[in-house]
Scaffold this motif. Structure first.
Motif, PDB file in Angstrom:
ATOM      1  N   TYR A  70      -2.206 -22.892   1.703  1.00  0.00           N
ATOM      2  CA  TYR A  70      -3.035 -21.844   2.288  1.00  0.00           C
ATOM      3  C   TYR A  70      -4.485 -22.093   1.895  1.00  0.00           C
ATOM      4  O   TYR A  70      -4.818 -23.119   1.308  1.00  0.00           O
ATOM      5  N   SER A  88      -4.704 -16.929   2.492  1.00  0.00           N
ATOM      6  CA  SER A  88      -4.601 -16.860   3.960  1.00  0.00           C
ATOM      7  C   SER A  88      -3.176 -16.671   4.497  1.00  0.00           C
ATOM      8  O   SER A  88      -2.923 -16.947   5.664  1.00  0.00           O
ATOM      9  N   TYR A  89      -2.261 -16.183   3.694  1.00  0.00           N
ATOM     10  CA  TYR A  89      -0.926 -15.795   4.148  1.00  0.00           C
ATOM     11  C   TYR A  89      -1.045 -14.513   4.968  1.00  0.00           C
ATOM     12  O   TYR A  89      -1.791 -13.625   4.581  1.00  0.00           O
ATOM     13  N   ASP A  91       0.369 -17.490   7.655  1.00  0.00           N
ATOM     14  CA  ASP A  91      -0.140 -18.434   8.646  1.00  0.00           C
ATOM     15  C   ASP A  91       0.712 -18.311   9.911  1.00  0.00           C
ATOM     16  O   ASP A  91       1.601 -17.446   9.997  1.00  0.00           O
ATOM     17  N   GLN A  92       0.463 -19.150  10.892  1.00  0.00           N
ATOM     18  CA  GLN A  92       1.191 -19.041  12.168  1.00  0.00           C
ATOM     19  C   GLN A  92       2.692 -19.241  11.996  1.00  0.00           C
ATOM     20  O   GLN A  92       3.493 -18.542  12.613  1.00  0.00           O
TER      21      GLN A  92
END
Length: 159
Positions: A70, A88-89, A91-92
């Motif tokens: 991340y 940034s969790y 993610d896609q």
């Protein structure tokens, strides 16, 4: 961007004024977070995790800390925990997996200090996994971490 400071960090390594992290590595099984500049260790911290730390975060409320790669993408200015830097969790891939299971992936996973007003308890609570999936440091360590790790630094979290 270079940071102008000199710190004595948890690792007891004296850093040059231009030291700046290029990677944060978390080993959940060891409850250890290590900050690197290239292949040089800048700092290492004992961490507290979520109450159910083993395995990758699957959904909101599972008290797991995510695993994988991340980015530390912003500082939460109005945090209830001394200082906090966002991971940034989800993610896609995390979002797709949660959607396929019909659950929310959760979010607001942070590296943070102690709950505001309770920093004096860190000598006790840091011996336990007490977060809802975040990574916790003492307030002093969080001050060092924020000074050392710029926004945009990659973070790798493994068991």
């Amino acid at each position: 961007m270079q940071r102008l400071f000199v710190l004595m960090l948890t690792t007891l390594v004296s850093l040059p004024a231009w030291a700046e992290a290029t990677l944060v590595q978390v080993d959940k099984s060891e409850r250890r977070m290590t900050v690197f500049e290239g292949d040089q260790i800048l700092a290492s911290y004992h961490i507290a995790l979520g109450g159910n730390p083993q395995g990758h975060k699957q959904q909101e409320g599972d008290e797991k800390t995510p695993e994988g790669s991340y980015v530390l993408d912003y500082i939460k200015e109005d945090s209830a925990y001394h200082k906090a830097m966002h991971i940034s969790y989800p993610d896609q891939a995390d979002q797709r997996n949660a959607k396929a299971r019909g659950v929310s992936p959760g979010g607001f996973i942070m590296i943070h200090g102690q709950r505001n007003g309770l920093g004096w308890l860190s000598g006790i609570v840091q011996h336990f996994n007490w977060t809802d999936g975040c990574i916790a440091l003492t307030n002093k360590e969080m001050d060092e971490f924020v000074a050392l790790v710029p926004i945009g630094t990659p973070i790798r979290i493994d068991w």
